[in-house]
Design an enzyme around this catalytic site. Structure first.
Site, PDB file in Angstrom:
ATOM      1  N   GLU A  71     -12.523  10.462   0.225  1.00 16.90           N
ATOM      2  CA  GLU A  71     -12.034   9.291  -0.506  1.00 16.90           C
ATOM      3  C   GLU A  71     -11.354   9.704  -1.812  1.00 16.90           C
ATOM      4  O   GLU A  71     -10.359   9.111  -2.218  1.00 16.90           O
ATOM      5  CB  GLU A  71     -13.166   8.301  -0.775  1.00 16.90           C
ATOM      6  CG  GLU A  71     -12.706   7.019  -1.435  1.00 16.90           C
ATOM      7  CD  GLU A  71     -11.676   6.236  -0.640  1.00 16.90           C
ATOM      8  OE1 GLU A  71     -10.794   5.622  -1.280  1.00 16.90           O
ATOM      9  OE2 GLU A  71     -11.726   6.234   0.602  1.00 16.90           O
ATOM     10  N   GLU A  78      -2.768   8.660  -2.891  1.00 13.45           N
ATOM     11  CA  GLU A  78      -2.171   7.360  -3.204  1.00 13.45           C
ATOM     12  C   GLU A  78      -1.565   7.345  -4.602  1.00 13.45           C
ATOM     13  O   GLU A  78      -0.487   6.782  -4.813  1.00 13.45           O
ATOM     14  CB  GLU A  78      -3.207   6.253  -3.059  1.00 13.45           C
ATOM     15  CG  GLU A  78      -3.568   5.969  -1.615  1.00 13.45           C
ATOM     16  CD  GLU A  78      -4.582   4.845  -1.456  1.00 13.45           C
ATOM     17  OE1 GLU A  78      -5.109   4.360  -2.481  1.00 13.45           O
ATOM     18  OE2 GLU A  78      -4.826   4.461  -0.307  1.00 13.45           O
ATOM     19  N   GLU A  87       8.588   1.991  -5.947  1.00  8.32           N
ATOM     20  CA  GLU A  87       9.046   0.883  -5.117  1.00  8.32           C
ATOM     21  C   GLU A  87       8.636   1.169  -3.670  1.00  8.32           C
ATOM     22  O   GLU A  87       8.361   2.316  -3.307  1.00  8.32           O
ATOM     23  CB  GLU A  87      10.571   0.700  -5.215  1.00  8.32           C
ATOM     24  CG  GLU A  87      11.407   1.823  -4.605  1.00  8.32           C
ATOM     25  CD  GLU A  87      11.450   3.094  -5.435  1.00  8.32           C
ATOM     26  OE1 GLU A  87      11.703   4.154  -4.839  1.00  8.32           O
ATOM     27  OE2 GLU A  87      11.202   3.055  -6.654  1.00  8.32           O
ATOM     28  N   PHE A  88       8.568   0.140  -2.861  1.00 10.00           N
ATOM     29  CA  PHE A  88       8.134   0.335  -1.477  1.00 10.00           C
ATOM     30  C   PHE A  88       9.126   1.201  -0.714  1.00 10.00           C
ATOM     31  O   PHE A  88      10.341   1.024  -0.813  1.00 10.00           O
ATOM     32  CB  PHE A  88       7.965  -0.997  -0.748  1.00 10.00           C
ATOM     33  CG  PHE A  88       7.598  -0.796   0.699  1.00 10.00           C
ATOM     34  CD1 PHE A  88       6.303  -0.461   1.036  1.00 10.00           C
ATOM     35  CD2 PHE A  88       8.548  -0.900   1.698  1.00 10.00           C
ATOM     36  CE1 PHE A  88       5.947  -0.243   2.362  1.00 10.00           C
ATOM     37  CE2 PHE A  88       8.211  -0.691   3.020  1.00 10.00           C
ATOM     38  CZ  PHE A  88       6.905  -0.359   3.361  1.00 10.00           C
ATOM     39  N   LYS A  96       0.310   6.878   2.713  1.00 11.77           N
ATOM     40  CA  LYS A  96      -0.909   6.223   2.237  1.00 11.77           C
ATOM     41  C   LYS A  96      -1.771   5.731   3.391  1.00 11.77           C
ATOM     42  O   LYS A  96      -2.999   5.867   3.372  1.00 11.77           O
ATOM     43  CB  LYS A  96      -0.541   5.075   1.296  1.00 11.77           C
ATOM     44  CG  LYS A  96       0.065   5.575  -0.018  1.00 11.77           C
ATOM     45  CD  LYS A  96       0.692   4.473  -0.830  1.00 11.77           C
ATOM     46  CE  LYS A  96      -0.343   3.667  -1.548  1.00 11.77           C
ATOM     47  NZ  LYS A  96       0.243   2.749  -2.548  1.00 11.77           N
TER      48      LYS A  96
END
Length: 125
Positions: A71, A78, A87-88, A96
């Site tokens: 994790e 991330e 931005e996406f 991710k």
């Protein structure tokens, strides 16, 4: 200058403190880490109740360490993806999602191992 030693590289003690700082940051900022720690503590209490033997405790602790480490890796991936792609972007999302899937698969496997540990401790396996 000592060969192999970079002047700005922290010494062992400072590196250790940075690691602790990173762990504390993750605990304060990441809900999933907190959930995993709580589940780990609950599992630990159950381990005492069913009287885990030494081998079961070793396996249990190793599994908990693997899940928390995975994790932490996922969280760091991330963060880096968000840094380089604020931005996406489909590839950022893919990275991710795959990192999260790695943690999910590990959690499933650890769940199976944990089930085996508890069943063995209860004499059902």
């Amino acid at each position: 200058m000592i060969p192999g030693k970079h002047p700005k590289h922290p010494n062992f003690r400072r590196s250790f403190l940075f690691a602790i700082q990173g762990f504390c940051t993750a605990i304060h900022q990441e809900r999933n880490i907190r959930v995993m720690l709580v589940v780990g503590v609950i599992g630990c209490v159950l381990g005492f109740l069913v009287c885990f033997d030494v081998l079961a405790w070793c396996i249990y602790i190793l599994c908990c360490g693997c899940v928390i480490s995975a994790e932490l890796f996922n969280t760091s991936i991330e963060a880096v993806v968000d840094l380089v792609s604020p931005e996406f972007h489909p590839l950022a999302g893919k990275a991710k999602d795959i990192a999260a899937a790695a943690v999910w698969v590990l959690c499933l496997m650890v769940g199976v191992v944990g089930l085996g540990l508890y069943l063995r401790a209860l004499g059902l396996l």
